[in-house]
Design a protein around this motif. Structure first.
Motif, short mmCIF file in Angstrom:
data_model
loop_
_atom_site.label_atom_id
_atom_site.label_comp_id
_atom_site.label_asym_id
_atom_site.label_seq_id
_atom_site.Cartn_x
_atom_site.Cartn_y
_atom_site.Cartn_z
N ALA A 48 41.10 26.41 28.36
CA ALA A 48 40.91 27.52 29.29
C ALA A 48 41.60 28.76 28.74
N GLU A 49 40.79 29.71 28.31
CA GLU A 49 41.28 31.04 27.93
C GLU A 49 42.26 31.04 26.76
N ALA A 50 42.01 30.18 25.78
CA ALA A 50 42.77 30.29 24.52
C ALA A 50 42.44 31.63 23.86
N ALA A 66 49.69 47.96 28.13
CA ALA A 66 49.22 46.67 27.63
C ALA A 66 48.51 45.95 28.76
N ARG A 67 47.52 45.15 28.40
CA ARG A 67 46.78 44.36 29.39
C ARG A 67 46.16 43.17 28.67
N VAL A 68 45.80 42.16 29.48
CA VAL A 68 45.17 40.95 28.92
C VAL A 68 43.67 41.19 28.78
N MET A 69 43.12 40.74 27.67
CA MET A 69 41.69 40.86 27.38
C MET A 69 41.19 39.53 26.85
N LEU A 70 39.86 39.39 26.76
CA LEU A 70 39.30 38.19 26.15
C LEU A 70 38.73 38.54 24.77
N LEU A 71 39.17 37.79 23.77
CA LEU A 71 38.59 37.92 22.43
C LEU A 71 37.16 37.39 22.51
N PHE A 81 36.29 42.74 21.01
CA PHE A 81 36.40 42.62 22.47
C PHE A 81 35.51 43.68 23.12
N PHE A 82 35.24 43.49 24.41
CA PHE A 82 34.35 44.41 25.14
C PHE A 82 35.06 44.97 26.35
N THR A 83 34.72 46.22 26.66
CA THR A 83 35.37 46.88 27.79
C THR A 83 34.58 48.11 28.20
N ASN A 84 35.18 48.86 29.12
CA ASN A 84 34.59 50.13 29.56
C ASN A 84 35.22 51.24 28.72
N TYR A 85 34.38 51.99 27.99
CA TYR A 85 34.90 53.04 27.11
C TYR A 85 35.59 54.17 27.89
N ALA A 86 35.25 54.27 29.19
CA ALA A 86 35.85 55.35 30.00
C ALA A 86 37.11 54.88 30.73
N SER A 87 37.51 53.61 30.52
CA SER A 87 38.71 53.08 31.16
C SER A 87 39.96 53.73 30.55
N ARG A 88 41.11 53.42 31.11
CA ARG A 88 42.35 53.96 30.56
C ARG A 88 42.49 53.58 29.08
N LYS A 89 42.29 52.29 28.76
CA LYS A 89 42.42 51.87 27.37
C LYS A 89 41.35 52.51 26.50
N GLY A 90 40.13 52.64 27.08
CA GLY A 90 39.03 53.23 26.32
C GLY A 90 39.34 54.67 25.95
N THR A 145 34.20 51.56 38.08
CA THR A 145 34.60 52.75 37.32
C THR A 145 36.00 52.42 36.79
N GLN A 146 36.05 51.48 35.86
CA GLN A 146 37.30 50.82 35.46
C GLN A 146 38.46 51.81 35.26
N SER A 147 39.56 51.49 35.90
CA SER A 147 40.85 52.20 35.82
C SER A 147 40.95 53.42 36.74
N SER A 148 39.85 53.81 37.40
CA SER A 148 39.97 54.97 38.30
C SER A 148 40.46 54.50 39.67
C1 FMN Z 1 42.36 36.63 31.42
C2 FMN Z 1 41.89 38.07 31.53
C3 FMN Z 1 40.84 38.51 30.74
C4 FMN Z 1 40.39 39.83 30.81
N1 FMN Z 1 39.41 40.22 29.95
C5 FMN Z 1 39.01 41.52 29.95
C6 FMN Z 1 38.04 41.96 29.01
O1 FMN Z 1 37.56 41.20 28.13
N2 FMN Z 1 37.66 43.25 29.08
C7 FMN Z 1 38.17 44.14 29.99
O2 FMN Z 1 37.78 45.31 29.98
N3 FMN Z 1 39.14 43.75 30.87
C8 FMN Z 1 39.55 42.46 30.88
N4 FMN Z 1 40.52 42.04 31.76
C9 FMN Z 1 41.09 43.06 32.69
C10 FMN Z 1 42.17 43.86 31.93
O3 FMN Z 1 43.38 43.12 31.87
C11 FMN Z 1 42.47 45.23 32.59
O4 FMN Z 1 42.85 45.05 33.94
C12 FMN Z 1 41.27 46.18 32.56
O5 FMN Z 1 40.58 46.11 31.33
C13 FMN Z 1 41.70 47.62 32.82
O6 FMN Z 1 42.65 48.01 31.85
P1 FMN Z 1 43.05 49.56 31.59
O7 FMN Z 1 43.12 50.20 32.93
O8 FMN Z 1 44.35 49.54 30.87
O9 FMN Z 1 41.94 50.16 30.75
C14 FMN Z 1 40.99 40.73 31.71
C15 FMN Z 1 42.05 40.29 32.50
C16 FMN Z 1 42.50 38.98 32.40
C17 FMN Z 1 43.69 38.55 33.23
#
Ligand code: FMN
Length: 219
Positions: A48-50, A66-71, A81-90, A145-148
């Protein structure tokens, strides 16, 4: 410390690492192959989530988050990894396209610390991955609207209902602000916990000629 916020004696929580060691002679000359070996071992003991990892990014003026993401893949380019380009991290990665990744696999007493520069992947690659996700996740990507800051949970649910209605019976398109990044490693450290906190640390650093230099770091 004055205020008592927990009944747990946090300072007394500790564990001795005893499973195994790591020598330069044991590791692959290519850190991506070495990562692949450790990743397979991690999935075997922690299915689970290695692939969960901490992603650290930084604003150009030095404020880290810092935040957790999935590889979602790794290959000769690096870590995906994938995410929202307009998010805080993006937005941070747009302004300062450098980041660090950390994997901690507790059952193996191991961590991997990675740092490097990032690039967006192609729209084709993002599209292919987006459409491999469950439809609910695709709709969620449109609704968020990730991070807003948002008014409340109902506002989010209403957005989800709206996009669910909009794409009923149709393919959900890739949102323009959603996609992948690849982190191209410049350093990769493999850390193995050892007794008495004398841990093993083997670091690979990419050299200007593209070769990898291996060094042991002090714990
Ligand atoms: C186990 C786990 C996996 C996650 N995987 C992703 C991911 O692959 N992509 C993503 O955008 N956010 C993922 N998140 C949510 C991020 O931790 C984070 O809340 C979100 O990306 C917003 O981050 P930011 O506001 O710093 O941009 C995951 C959270 C957890 C706990």
């Amino acid at each position: 410390m004055s205020a008592k916020l927990s009944t747990i004696d946090v300072a007394a929580l500790r564990k001795e690492y005893t499973l195994r060691g790591l020598r330069k002679a044991d590791v692959d000359s290519d850190p991506m192959r070495q990562f692949g070996k450790w990743f397979e071992e991690a999935v075997a003991v922690q299915p689970a989530e290695a692939n969960a990892m901490t992603l650290a990014t930084c604003t150009p003026d030095g404020k880290p988050t810092a935040r957790v993401m999935l590889l979602k893949g790794f290959d000769e380019r690096g870590f995906l990894f994938f995410t929202n380009y307009a998010s805080r991290k993006g937005r941070q990665l747009e302004a300062n396209p450098r980041a660090a990744l950390n994997f901690f696999w507790a059952p193996l007493e191991r961590q991997v610390c990675i740092a490097g520069a990032l690039e967006r992947v192609s729209r084709e690659e993002s599209d292919a991955y987006f459409h491999s996700r469950p439809v609910g996740s695709q709709l969620g990507a449109w609704a968020s609207t990730q991070s807003s800051v948002v008014p409340d949970r109902d506002w989010l649910e209403a957005r989800l209902d709206e996009v669910t209605e909009r794409y009923r019976g149709a393919e959900v398109p890739l949102p323009p602000t959603w996609g992948g990044f690849v982190l191209k490693p410049e350093t990769i450290e493999f850390w193995q916990g050892r007794p008495n906190r004398l841990h093993d640390r083997i670091q690979y650093s990419r050299q200007p000629d593209g070769m990898w230099k291996l060094e042991r770091l002090s714990p």
